[in-house]
Design a protein around this motif. Sequence first.
Motif, short mmCIF file in Angstrom:
data_model
loop_
_atom_site.label_atom_id
_atom_site.label_comp_id
_atom_site.label_asym_id
_atom_site.label_seq_id
_atom_site.Cartn_x
_atom_site.Cartn_y
_atom_site.Cartn_z
N THR A 117 42.13 91.17 -3.72
CA THR A 117 41.03 91.58 -2.86
C THR A 117 39.87 90.62 -2.98
OG1 THR A 117 41.66 93.84 -3.35
CG2 THR A 117 39.56 93.50 -2.25
N ARG A 118 39.56 90.29 -4.21
CA ARG A 118 38.42 89.41 -4.43
C ARG A 118 38.66 88.07 -3.76
NH1 ARG A 118 36.84 85.54 -7.66
NH2 ARG A 118 38.76 85.49 -8.85
N LEU A 119 39.87 87.55 -3.97
CA LEU A 119 40.15 86.24 -3.39
C LEU A 119 40.16 86.29 -1.88
CD1 LEU A 119 42.87 85.01 -5.85
CD2 LEU A 119 40.58 84.11 -5.57
N ALA A 120 40.68 87.39 -1.36
CA ALA A 120 40.76 87.48 0.09
C ALA A 120 39.38 87.43 0.70
CB ALA A 120 41.46 88.78 0.50
N ILE A 121 38.48 88.00 0.01
CA ILE A 121 37.16 88.05 0.58
C ILE A 121 36.38 86.78 0.27
CG2 ILE A 121 35.04 89.42 0.61
CD1 ILE A 121 36.67 91.84 0.06
N GLU A 122 36.92 85.92 -0.57
CA GLU A 122 36.29 84.62 -0.81
C GLU A 122 36.20 83.87 0.49
OE1 GLU A 122 34.95 83.83 -4.71
OE2 GLU A 122 34.83 82.69 -2.85
N ARG A 123 35.08 83.35 0.77
CA ARG A 123 34.82 82.84 2.11
C ARG A 123 35.79 81.77 2.57
NH1 ARG A 123 29.54 84.05 0.33
NH2 ARG A 123 28.93 82.07 -0.53
N THR B 285 17.33 85.22 11.93
CA THR B 285 18.35 86.17 11.55
C THR B 285 18.19 86.63 10.11
OG1 THR B 285 20.75 86.50 11.50
CG2 THR B 285 19.92 84.35 10.84
N TRP B 286 19.21 87.34 9.62
CA TRP B 286 19.14 87.95 8.30
C TRP B 286 19.82 87.04 7.28
CZ3 TRP B 286 16.83 92.85 8.02
CH2 TRP B 286 16.52 93.40 9.26
N PRO B 287 19.56 87.29 5.98
CA PRO B 287 20.16 86.44 4.97
C PRO B 287 21.68 86.64 4.89
CG PRO B 287 18.53 87.92 3.99
CD PRO B 287 18.66 88.30 5.41
N ASN B 288 22.38 85.56 4.61
CA ASN B 288 23.84 85.65 4.38
C ASN B 288 24.55 86.35 5.52
OD1 ASN B 288 24.25 84.37 1.96
ND2 ASN B 288 23.55 86.13 0.81
N TYR B 289 24.12 86.09 6.75
CA TYR B 289 24.67 86.84 7.87
C TYR B 289 25.63 86.04 8.74
CZ TYR B 289 23.88 91.35 10.23
OH TYR B 289 23.98 92.63 10.71
N HIS B 290 25.58 84.70 8.60
CA HIS B 290 26.38 83.85 9.47
C HIS B 290 27.25 82.92 8.66
CE1 HIS B 290 24.08 84.96 13.11
NE2 HIS B 290 23.09 85.08 12.25
N SER B 291 28.45 82.74 9.13
CA SER B 291 29.34 81.81 8.46
C SER B 291 28.96 80.38 8.85
CB SER B 291 30.78 82.09 8.90
OG SER B 291 31.57 80.95 8.72
N GLN B 292 28.70 79.57 7.85
CA GLN B 292 28.26 78.20 8.14
C GLN B 292 29.34 77.44 8.90
OE1 GLN B 292 25.14 77.27 7.59
NE2 GLN B 292 25.72 75.48 8.79
N GLU B 293 30.59 77.77 8.64
CA GLU B 293 31.67 77.06 9.34
C GLU B 293 31.64 77.34 10.83
OE1 GLU B 293 34.60 77.24 5.51
OE2 GLU B 293 34.91 78.59 7.20
N VAL B 294 31.36 78.58 11.18
CA VAL B 294 31.29 78.91 12.60
C VAL B 294 30.13 78.17 13.25
CG1 VAL B 294 30.88 80.78 14.22
CG2 VAL B 294 32.33 81.17 12.24
N LEU B 295 28.99 78.16 12.56
CA LEU B 295 27.83 77.46 13.12
C LEU B 295 28.13 75.96 13.25
CD1 LEU B 295 24.86 79.16 11.22
CD2 LEU B 295 25.86 79.76 13.41
N THR C 76 32.40 88.19 10.35
CA THR C 76 32.54 89.43 9.60
C THR C 76 33.20 89.18 8.26
OG1 THR C 76 32.66 90.65 11.65
CG2 THR C 76 33.49 91.75 9.68
N GLU C 77 34.21 88.30 8.26
CA GLU C 77 34.86 88.02 6.99
C GLU C 77 33.91 87.33 6.03
OE1 GLU C 77 38.43 85.93 7.78
OE2 GLU C 77 39.44 87.70 8.56
N TYR C 78 32.89 86.73 6.57
CA TYR C 78 31.90 86.08 5.70
C TYR C 78 30.87 87.08 5.19
CZ TYR C 78 27.92 83.28 4.35
OH TYR C 78 26.86 82.75 3.65
N CYS C 79 30.24 87.81 6.13
CA CYS C 79 29.12 88.62 5.69
C CYS C 79 29.51 90.02 5.27
CB CYS C 79 28.05 88.70 6.79
SG CYS C 79 28.56 89.58 8.28
N LEU C 80 30.71 90.43 5.61
CA LEU C 80 31.23 91.71 5.16
C LEU C 80 30.46 92.91 5.66
CD1 LEU C 80 32.07 90.57 1.55
CD2 LEU C 80 33.62 90.79 3.47
N PHE C 81 29.86 92.78 6.83
CA PHE C 81 29.33 93.94 7.54
C PHE C 81 30.28 94.22 8.70
CE2 PHE C 81 24.95 94.76 6.08
CZ PHE C 81 24.70 93.64 5.32
N PRO C 82 30.45 95.48 9.05
CA PRO C 82 31.38 95.78 10.15
C PRO C 82 30.88 95.23 11.48
CG PRO C 82 30.17 97.75 9.49
CD PRO C 82 29.81 96.68 8.50
#
Lengths: 394, 317, 295
Positions: A17-23, A77-87, A334-340
């Motif tokens: 689980t931990r690894l999966a959620i690793e960005r 925007t908010w902290p830790n909210y966007h995946s840098q790769e997407v940007l 979502t996989e980055y910031c872990l908010f639904p």
Amino acid sequence: MTNGRDPARRRDPAEITRLAIERRMSRRTFLAGTGAGIGALALAACAPSSGASNAPSAAPSSGGATGNLGDTLNLATWPNYHSQEVLDAFTSLTGVAINVGVYGSTEEMEAKIRAGNSGIDVVVPSNYAIEGWVADGLIEELDYGKLPSFVKADWNARFMDQAFDKGNTVSIPKNWGTTGIAYRSSKVTEPVTTWKQFFDAAGTTYDGKAMIVDHQISSFGSAAVAMGYSLNTIDPTEMAAVEAMLTALKPKLFAISSDVQPPLRALDTWLSIAWTGDGVQVGRDNEDARYVVAEDGGELWIDSYTVAADAPHRDAAYAFIDYITQPEQAAAETEYCLFPHANDKATALLIDEVKNNPVIYPSADSLVALEYAVNATYNSPERAEAWARIKASA
Amino acid sequence: MASPAHASGGPRRDGLPASETGGTDIRAGRRAARLERIGERTAWIYTGLVFGFLFLPILIVVIYSFNAGRHVTELTGFSTQWYTIAWSDRFLMNALRNSLTIATTTAVLATVMGTASALAMDRLSPRLRWLMELLTYVAIIVPGIVIGIATLIFLVTAFDWLNPWLAYLAGVDAPHLGLGAASVVAAHTLFTMAIVNVLVRTRMRGMDRNLVEASEDLFATPWRTFVQVTFPQLLPAIMAGALLAFTFSFDDFIIAFFTSGQDQTVPIYLFASIRRGVNPSVNAIATVLLGVTIMAIVLAGLVYRRGQRRGGAGAQG
Amino acid sequence: MPRTSRVAQNDRPGRGSRAALLVLPATLWYVGFLVAPLIVLAIMSVGVRSPNGGYQPALTLEQFANLTTRITPLTNTLGLAALNTFICLLVAFPVAYTLALKVRGNWKLVLVALVVIPFWTSFLIRTYAWMTLLGANGVPRILGWVGFEDVQLLNTPFAVSLGIVYNYLPLMVLPIFVSLERLDRSFMEASRDLGAGPVATIRQIVLPLAAPGILSGIVLVFIPIMGEYLIPILLGGGKTYFLGNALADLFLQSRNWPFGSALATLFVIGMVVLVAGYLALSRRLVRAGRESSLL
């Protein structure tokens, strides 16, 4: 993680689980690590080349603008909210560099936007501010002609067409979430499941070890729920009672601060009001961290993309929104910031560990008692003053 | 650190022969000397403790910048990863670039305007001088947060007025005034210019006016008087002022927070990081800044000492 | 000064206008970025909050009337500022004394530089290091080993005071050092020879001479502490609330610009009055003290 491709090495579920959620983990590595073995590897290898997780694939349209998009986009925007790769993918596709401005609260964003000449193009406020911003002309009506990728049916009806923005004329949801209770179960041995329990315990059992967020809506509102009132109450008598309770509680709190993660991690605080993503992120590194939605009610919120009325780079703003709200990008975020996320198609694309995580995506029943904060509460001067007085008290 | 030159038991000042007063004097003298040594030792231990106190957090920062682990709860081995991560963090580098630019510009502007106003202030009429002193004084006293907020509000109001005019005058390509590094420089310069002014004027008061007058009597032009007589004497104060201006601007959070618009500075970046749980790469940045500072001070010290050895005349010891 | 040369100076043409030219940039800067913003603040302070937050033009004194609700931040700030300035003075004086009078030559410069170097790391990072030291994993953990369980150091007035004293100590040490450095040691030796003990020497010789430095130190430290914003947040956890925090929250959270402007205006006026009064009083005391001493 280096031997993730060795099917012979079994991993325990928590680590997976931990690894999966690793960005940075790609889907291929993940499948290999679950012990699905060579078959999984083969599957992954057979998958279409874009199967490397949710790498951004669809190019953004220029939204009908034939002109140059410019070279910068300012995002509030908010902290830790966007995946840098997407940007970064957006930048490489359009040549527009994204300047990310991070704010701790919608109020701060509003302070900058309201002052004007802020240079901000795209803002991500919470739902309760939007009506007031529309009334004061701070954000503009979205030109859906410039958002060709937007498909209404993809989105979760629960979060569209809400009272704060009927018909989504000015906003498109990004992530949603709840305001709940985060705690470390190694220290908080009896589960805390209601706001009443939280506020009672904060002043007694967990004296000096509980904290609340520096946020009028979330903290004052949750305290109101604990006392049996509505989250949004602006009734003077009720507000006075809540103010009295919080003023008496304040000396016993560890802190009034929205930065709950560091103290929760360091065990400076054991029990805190928190937002979904905070709870999940602390849980990622700490086995005993829990996040629960209170049973007696609480706040449900949505953060949305909006375009500032005086945006200096309007075309780039629309190109960005068009791009980022596509399901692939939304899932990556979502996989980055872990908010639904409010886009169902994006949710379907998520890796299981995120999609099925009951903290990130709670069951519908647990959300029944929650309510949205409303603009009247957000802008109520009396409520703002009550909160300020609590903070200013001895 | 030698004990005072006068030892007990030496010739008495009142002229009486030593034997007349007996041994009590000597004992009293020795006691005083011992107390004095204890006093000195205490002073040194105390000073050492204070230095330890001053450097304790610095030490923590440096140690953790080399820590392999991410959280402060784990000290797991040596690693320089945070340095590489910091250097490849585009936002941090961008903030660093902004901060350096703003601080340098502020230092230059503050030094020039502060020194110029200091030089001129004594020659103004008393009323004007009083006014300038008041303004300088108020600029120093007003808290940074008030300056930040007030400047923000004033500038956006001004821009709201000016931008339509600019658009009218210059058409579509008109420059659009907004908040940014320039507004930060403006607010920073305000405060630091006042500091430079005070430093230079204090130095001027202690300056030897005779030299200036001699120079003028010898028909040197005001410019030459300034360059060859006044300026060298004021140089320490000017340099101290420039240094202070740079430091203040680089380290300021609250004013930049309100006036920086979309431009990030290092303190703004750091504050956002701290709130979320510091990425240890900020420790790396701090250590580098510290290293640069120490090198700069050492260098300045060496240059100063060489200047002393060479020049000698007129230089302070 | 011989009168002739001064007359000669005054006769030089263009002197007045040259002075005016030199002073012009600074004046314009003050007007544009100090006076004008403060005037805008003053205008806003008599306005009212618009319904959705912000400013609405009006002419009313109700904002000033409401300021009484912010008495606690005011007393917090004043009290802690005064206390911590005093603590800074107590801590700094012996250090400045030792450095100025007990150290020779090159070591003096080195040690002074060492005092200033911490000042050169980022304020935020230094304060963050204290957050770590005072948090559950820092000193309290060590205290736990020796038997003092459950001591909370972070987010207390103690932590805020510690942070303040730590950050402003160099500012107090330097001016006192500069004054004491000019002290002629023969004065002290003479005093000792005349039979004065160390305490009397300090009181009658050292202190009066150090007075200007002490004065500067107090001013240099007290003023910024009054405007502190970060330390109460980082080391006080929002529980120790300063005027700076109250001000920021009024603009950022309550979005009540008129009220915030009123608070800011009163803050500025209060500071000017306070500091002016202090300087006038202390100058008079110092002058009186100097006149009555042997010097």
